[in-house]
Design an enzyme around this catalytic site. Structure first.
Site, mmCIF file in Angstrom:
data_model
loop_
_atom_site.group_PDB
_atom_site.id
_atom_site.type_symbol
_atom_site.label_atom_id
_atom_site.label_comp_id
_atom_site.label_asym_id
_atom_site.label_seq_id
_atom_site.Cartn_x
_atom_site.Cartn_y
_atom_site.Cartn_z
ATOM 1 N N LYS A 149 0.834 -1.203 0.000
ATOM 2 C CA LYS A 149 0.000 0.000 0.000
ATOM 3 C C LYS A 149 0.868 1.251 0.000
ATOM 4 C CE LYS A 149 -3.711 -0.379 2.503
ATOM 5 N NZ LYS A 149 -4.249 -0.644 3.842
ATOM 6 N N ARG A 165 -3.040 3.250 8.653
ATOM 7 C CA ARG A 165 -3.381 2.054 7.869
ATOM 8 C C ARG A 165 -2.253 1.042 7.905
ATOM 9 N NH1 ARG A 165 -4.762 4.753 2.099
ATOM 10 N NH2 ARG A 165 -6.013 2.862 1.846
ATOM 11 N N GLY A 195 -7.973 -7.117 4.469
ATOM 12 C CA GLY A 195 -8.850 -7.219 5.630
ATOM 13 C C GLY A 195 -8.245 -7.935 6.828
ATOM 14 N N MET A 233 -5.469 -7.046 8.586
ATOM 15 C CA MET A 233 -4.938 -6.172 9.621
ATOM 16 C C MET A 233 -5.853 -4.956 9.750
ATOM 17 S SD MET A 233 -0.914 -6.708 8.923
ATOM 18 C CE MET A 233 -1.051 -6.310 7.205
ATOM 19 N N ARG A 265 -3.735 -1.308 -6.435
ATOM 20 C CA ARG A 265 -2.985 -2.576 -6.370
ATOM 21 C C ARG A 265 -3.411 -3.444 -7.546
ATOM 22 N NH1 ARG A 265 -6.216 -4.415 -1.021
ATOM 23 N NH2 ARG A 265 -8.187 -3.696 -1.832
ATOM 24 N N HIS A 305 -9.702 -42.550 -3.178
ATOM 25 C CA HIS A 305 -10.176 -43.127 -4.435
ATOM 26 C C HIS A 305 -11.184 -42.217 -5.123
ATOM 27 C CE1 HIS A 305 -12.885 -45.623 -6.870
ATOM 28 N NE2 HIS A 305 -11.741 -46.148 -7.268
ATOM 29 N N ARG A 338 -4.824 -47.490 -16.871
ATOM 30 C CA ARG A 338 -4.929 -48.479 -15.785
ATOM 31 C C ARG A 338 -5.851 -49.580 -16.265
ATOM 32 N NH1 ARG A 338 -6.026 -43.474 -13.587
ATOM 33 N NH2 ARG A 338 -4.614 -42.692 -11.980
ATOM 34 N N ARG A 349 -0.399 -49.965 -18.534
ATOM 35 C CA ARG A 349 0.190 -50.611 -17.365
ATOM 36 C C ARG A 349 -0.458 -51.978 -17.156
ATOM 37 N NH1 ARG A 349 -0.686 -47.948 -11.557
ATOM 38 N NH2 ARG A 349 -2.793 -48.663 -11.979
ATOM 39 N N GLU A 404 8.453 -46.792 -8.783
ATOM 40 C CA GLU A 404 7.545 -46.403 -7.711
ATOM 41 C C GLU A 404 7.879 -47.055 -6.382
ATOM 42 O OE1 GLU A 404 3.510 -47.583 -8.559
ATOM 43 O OE2 GLU A 404 4.157 -49.324 -9.702
ATOM 44 N N SER A 456 8.596 -44.591 -15.902
ATOM 45 C CA SER A 456 7.497 -43.700 -15.559
ATOM 46 C C SER A 456 7.415 -43.669 -14.043
ATOM 47 C CB SER A 456 6.190 -44.213 -16.171
ATOM 48 O OG SER A 456 5.139 -43.363 -15.783
ATOM 49 N N GLY A 493 5.921 -43.466 -10.708
ATOM 50 C CA GLY A 493 4.613 -43.573 -10.050
ATOM 51 C C GLY A 493 4.746 -42.901 -8.711
ATOM 52 N N THR A 494 4.569 -41.597 -8.720
ATOM 53 C CA THR A 494 4.928 -40.831 -7.518
ATOM 54 C C THR A 494 3.955 -41.040 -6.360
ATOM 55 O OG1 THR A 494 3.878 -38.925 -8.534
ATOM 56 C CG2 THR A 494 6.276 -39.085 -8.722
ATOM 57 N N ASN A 495 2.765 -41.584 -6.624
ATOM 58 C CA ASN A 495 1.867 -41.870 -5.493
ATOM 59 C C ASN A 495 2.457 -42.962 -4.615
ATOM 60 O OD1 ASN A 495 0.167 -40.092 -6.710
ATOM 61 N ND2 ASN A 495 -1.225 -41.636 -7.523
ATOM 62 N N ASP A 496 2.778 -44.105 -5.227
ATOM 63 C CA ASP A 496 3.364 -45.192 -4.455
ATOM 64 C C ASP A 496 4.748 -44.814 -3.956
ATOM 65 O OD1 ASP A 496 1.839 -47.583 -3.954
ATOM 66 O OD2 ASP A 496 1.589 -47.727 -6.122
ATOM 67 N N CYS A 555 3.644 -40.434 -13.920
ATOM 68 C CA CYS A 555 2.228 -40.733 -14.116
ATOM 69 C C CYS A 555 1.443 -40.682 -12.817
ATOM 70 C CB CYS A 555 2.056 -42.085 -14.790
ATOM 71 S SG CYS A 555 2.652 -43.450 -13.777
ATOM 72 N N TYR A 602 8.291 -35.901 -19.873
ATOM 73 C CA TYR A 602 6.862 -35.564 -19.871
ATOM 74 C C TYR A 602 6.240 -35.789 -18.495
ATOM 75 C CZ TYR A 602 5.818 -40.598 -20.024
ATOM 76 O OH TYR A 602 5.722 -41.925 -19.728
#
Ligand code: ADP
Ligand code: MG
Ligand code: MG
Length: 937
Positions: free
Chosen positions: A43, A114, A123, A125, A387, A513, A622, A678, A805, A824, A826-829, A891, A911
């Protein structure tokens, strides 16, 4: 402390070694500008910048964020001593410019105090207006203005704000009303009036007395009459407000560092409440909702401060065109509009022109859409703030592309102007805004998958299907819109989910899921709405004391997690191809990005959507999802129940043509692009019913004793299925499954190729940990390929690769790359196993982990760069060392997360693959990663 202000020395006489805490702004000399946000706050920096641009800004000064840090570190006493001389000099500057004196009872200079941090924290502060008034000054102010009521209104507002912010007079509990409002209501009731504006001077005087008495009674101190003491208190309180709970929470949510601190802006007051030629308002240089390049905004005549946003009176529109549009929506006819709600353009044309010029100047200067605050005092315009304005996703895209076309910004800037996740706003149905306003929220869950959905509650997946198809038990055929409400979902619910408008679950997190599948389908989903109690027997959903029955209407906002009662009509914002500004933005992104973007898709329909949204391949199909369609589950179950290989082969033979036709459809949909398939991944028990009723039905259907089914379910039971008999372990135990799937892939590929379409099959082995494990499966695939090619006398180019994975796979990636032609991630596992967190159970402790800052983000949503990221980078490096042309992709769910995409770009992957509806987000995020990298080189 009572030294007359005007007698103080100017700051020029300070010794040069004293650090500088105060920066002036005004028509007669401004220190600092827009480039100094870290010192002056957003500000303060922009107030200074507006002065430099020659815009009319009431004179003032900014106490720097460094002073905030000083007071946090050394306390208020040290702070006040450090800044006192500079503040007094700053006041002298304001006095000189405004021609009034602070504390002068005859013609007082009043101040606003201010807050403003480096990043805007709207809002969060505090602000105090009309500072400097007391029982004497209020008389002088009224006399000078020729308006007693105005002076007393200013005074009572000041006591109210100061009493709250500085003296801490707040409601005692959240159920309590504001104590000042209680006094106001008492005076109004006594007088028999409804509106604040109905109060006359005497009433306002009574309010002032009432407020002071209230403060004395509750705080045990008198309201301070000395202006200098008032100022000291206000400055300290505004610095303090950096630490209030709201601000702390906001900072946590927005990753704003504690250490930044706020600046304090002390500024001469100007008054929008001086009568009919005065006003206050807010304005936007473009439409923050649609992005249309149309100046717009609202104002109120004879009003102060936040009156416009507080919604006490209906504000008027700034432009004539805006006013006409508003009147149409509000159903106000032209005669009434002109009489009661004229635009600023009509009411004060000269001021309007000045505001329009200011708006154009500011937008051209900052090269972004501006959100401005202004006040008109007796026919003169004052600018109070500007702003870069907050905006919807649609507005982000349009404004970026139009500003690029207008030559205001360059391509990298245009790309960076759009927050990738906000593209969601453009890709899903939204509620009709008017209907949404009237809707009643009943619960809140996690915004698992964006979109807006409205439908009738059903509790079972098969019924969802029946209702949606219009085949109800009562024989009515009237395809209905349904919302599937579940405690949680399982793969068996897939079909029900796919026909539902939206999904609501009581349990489960953002990667449950239901959430994953819903996002994949681009379907609205709210998960983990803890207040929802599902009673499957009674077929009811309870929230608190209220009950909804099967068939009742509810609505879901998957973007906010809000659940509403009743039916809220929706509007599809996006249905087919990308078009207009979004298409242009995507084309721009494609020109700048290096990462390719594929999609996770299991059906030809999904593949087509992905392709339309710009995916250049399928990164994950899948195959198990196909096993649930139609009658296939029966053949799958036969295979699982078979006692020996021969029995399994018999069942698999039934599945072969179905899988082949699935792949056929996918290859066709993705002609010319790679499709990664897969092999079967989940543990087999997921395909069997676990409940009594389901097992009975299965027994009947398969003409088997139920005991046999129960026995098999028990035999397949695992204590930890996530680490159990799944992934390539299945194919190692039952090579015939892999054989069937590989055969289906190659037969389909040859079919489609024979029609003249290009196919690029890639077979992916899941859950690999060692080279030998990979090779056993890969050799099988190669063998089947050779067989099929020999049978058909035709060949197709294909690749066999490995998922990475398990942490072990990442560690021995150099070896696995000896056999694998692609990786590939498998970043979840990989995340589950590296962190040792089960993603289906992490919901119980993850919130505490985030709260304590153990992890900065949900590691299942945004990749844990420090830990899991190292494994990705290591495997990428090692894999390429073995095989330089190794193709590398992702993936997991992280493939659609912008922060993770930035990481994958830097790790040198080829990718990312994500849900079809996240493809545009990933394209943009990949371009931003490239643009940022280029600019830092
Ligand atoms: P926020 O950061 O929450 O927007 P501000 O500091 O902008 O708070 O103040 C809120 C409102 O108070 C402004 O929109 C403006 O209407 C009013 N205000 C602030 N300073 C002045 C001033 N010097 N003169 C008149 N009104 C002011
Ligand atoms: Mg403001
Ligand atoms: Mg996996």
């Amino acid at each position: 402390m009572n030294t007359p202000i005007h007698a103080l020395p100017p700051s020029a006489q300070q010794p040069p070694h004293v650090p500088k805490y105060v920066y002036r702004f005004g028509a007669q000399g401004t220190e600092g500008g827009a480039g100094m946000k870290d010192v002056l706050g957003g500000k303060g920096a922009n107030l200074a910048e507006m002065c430099r641009l020659g815009l009319p800004v009431p004179a003032g000064f900014t106490i720097s964020t460094e002073a905030c840090a000083l007071s946090t570190r050394d306390g208020a006493g040290v702070l006040l001593a450090a800044i006192e001389a500079e503040v007094r000099a700053g006041l002298a500057h304001i006095e000189a410019e405004m021609g009034k004196r602070f504390g002068d009872a005859n013609d007082p200079l009043l101040l606003s105090v201010r807050s403003g941090a480096r990043a805007s924290m709207p809002g969060m502060m505090d602000t105090i207006l009309n500072l400097g008034l007391n029982d004497a000054a209020v008389i002088g102010l009224g006399r000078k203005a020729g308006n007693e009521r105005f002076a007393w209104d200013a005074y009572r507002r000041f006591i109210q704000m100061y009493g709250d912010v500085v003296m801490g007079l707040k409601p005692t509990s959240k159920e309590d009303s504001d104590p000042f409002e209680v006094v106001i209501d008492r005076v109004k009731a006594h007088k028999g009036v409804k509106l604040d504006t109905d109060l006359d001077t005497t009433d306002l005087q009574e309010l002032v007395q009432g407020f002071k008495a209230l403060i004395r009674a509750r705080i045990g101190r008198d309201f301070p009459t000395d202006p200098w003491e008032q100022l000291r208190g206000a400055v300290l309180a505004v610095f303090e407000s950096w630490h209030n709970e709201r601000a702390v929470v906001y900072r946590q949510l927005n990753d704003i560092p504690e250490s930044w601190g706020t600046a304090v802006n002390v500024q001469a007051m100007v008054f929008g409440n001086r009568g009919e030629h005065s006003a206050t308002g807010v304005a936007f240089s473009r439409d923050a909702g649609t992005g249309e390049d149309l100046f717009n905004g609202e104002f109120l005549v004879n009003a102060q401060g936040e009156d416009v946003v507080a919604g006490i009176r209906t504000p008027q529109q700034i432009t004539l065109i805006g006013s006409r549009r508003w009147a149409e929506l509000a159903q106000v006819d032209e005669v009434e509009r002109q009489a009661r709600y004229p635009s600023l353009e009509e009411l004060m044309p000269t001021i309007f022109q000045a505001l329009l010029q200011a708006e154009t100047l500011l937008e051209n200067h900052f090269k972004d859409m501006q959100d401005m605050e202004f006040t008109i005092q007796e026919g003169k315009l004052w600018m109070l703030q500007t702003r870069n304005g907050k905006r919807t996703g649609a507005a982000m895209v349009r404004i970026a592309m139009e500003m690029l076309a207008q030559g205001l910004i360059d391509e990298p800037t245009a790309l960076l102007r759009v927050t990738p996740d906000r593209l969601n706003d453009l890709l899903h149905p939204v509620f009709e805004p008017a209907a949404l306003q009237a809707a009643r929220p009943i619960a809140r869950g996690l915004p698992a998958s964006p979109g807006a959905a409205t439908g009738q509650v059903v509790f079972f997946a098969d019924e969802a299907e029946a209702w949606a198809k219009g085949e109800r038990g009562d024989g009515r055929a009237d395809g209905r819109a349904v919302i599937l409400v579940r405690q949680e979902t399982s793969p068996e619910d897939l079909r029900g989910m796919s026909v539902a408008q939206g999904i609501l679950t009581a349990r489960g997190g953002m990667t449950s899921h239901a959430a994953v599948v819903a996002r994949g389908m681009g379907k609205c989903c709210i998960s983990g709405a803890g207040a929802v109690q599902v009673d499957l027997k009674a077929r009811t959903m309870r929230i608190g004391a209220l009950t909804w029955h099967e068939g009742d209407w509810i609505s879901l906002n998957g973007s906010t997690g809000e659940v509403f009662d009743g039916r809220i009509p929706t509007r599809a914002v996006f249905e087919s191809d990308l078009s207009g500004d979004l298409a242009a933005l995507m084309a721009l992104a494609d020109r700048h990005r290096r990462l390719a973007v594929r999609a996770n898709a299991d059906t030809p329909q999904d593949a087509l959507v992905a392709r339309r949204l710009g995916a250049t391949g399928i990164g994950l199909c899948r195959t198990e999802h196909m096993f649930f369609q139609g009658d296939r589950i029966r053949a799958v179950r036969e295979m699982i129940l078979a006692d020996d290989e021969a029995g399994r082969r018999k069942a698999l033979a039934q599945l072969l043509p179905m899988q082949r036709s699935d792949f056929d459809g996918l290859f066709r949909a993705m002609a010319g692009l790679p499709v990664t398939i897969r092999l079967l991944d989940p543990p087999l028990h997921e395909f069997l019913p676990h409940d009594e009723a389901g097992q009975q039905a299965m027994a009947r259907q398969m003409r088997l004793p139920i005991a046999q089914i129960r026995q098999r379910v028990e035999a397949l039971h695992e204590f930890n299925p996530m680490l159990g008999h799944r992934g390539c372990r299945l194919g190692i135990s039952f090579p015939e499954i892999t054989e069937m799937q590989a055969r289906a892939v190659f037969e389909a590929a040859l079919n489609v190729q024979a029609e003249g379409l290009a196919v690029e099959p890639e077979v992916m082995i899941p859950l690999v940990g060692t080279l030998r494990e990979f090779s056993l499966q890969a050799d099988l695939v190669h063998r089947v390929a050779a067989q099929v090619f020999a049978e058909q006398g035709a060949k197709v180019a294909y690749r066999v690769g490995s998922m990475i994975e398990t942490p072990r796979a990442a560690l021995v990636a150099d070896r696995i790359a000896q056999g694998a032609e692609f990786f590939s991630f498998g970043t979840n596992d990989l995340t589950q196993m590296t962190l040792g967190f089960s993603r289906d159970d992490a919901g119980s402790f993850l919130p505490a982990y985030l709260h304590h800052g153990i992890y900065e983000h949900d590691p299942f949503r945004s990749i844990d760069q420090e830990g899991v990221g190292q494994l990705v980078a290591l495997a990428a490096r090692q894999g390429r060392a073995t095989r330089p042309d190794l193709s590398l992709g992702v993936c997991g769910e992280h493939g659609g997360d912008p922060a993770s995409i930035t990481f994958f770009h830097r790790a040198g992957l080829d990718y990312v693959s994500c849900s079809p509806f996240r493809v545009p987000i990933a394209r943009l995020a990949a371009a931003q990663a490239a643009v940022i990298e280029a600019s830092s080189e």
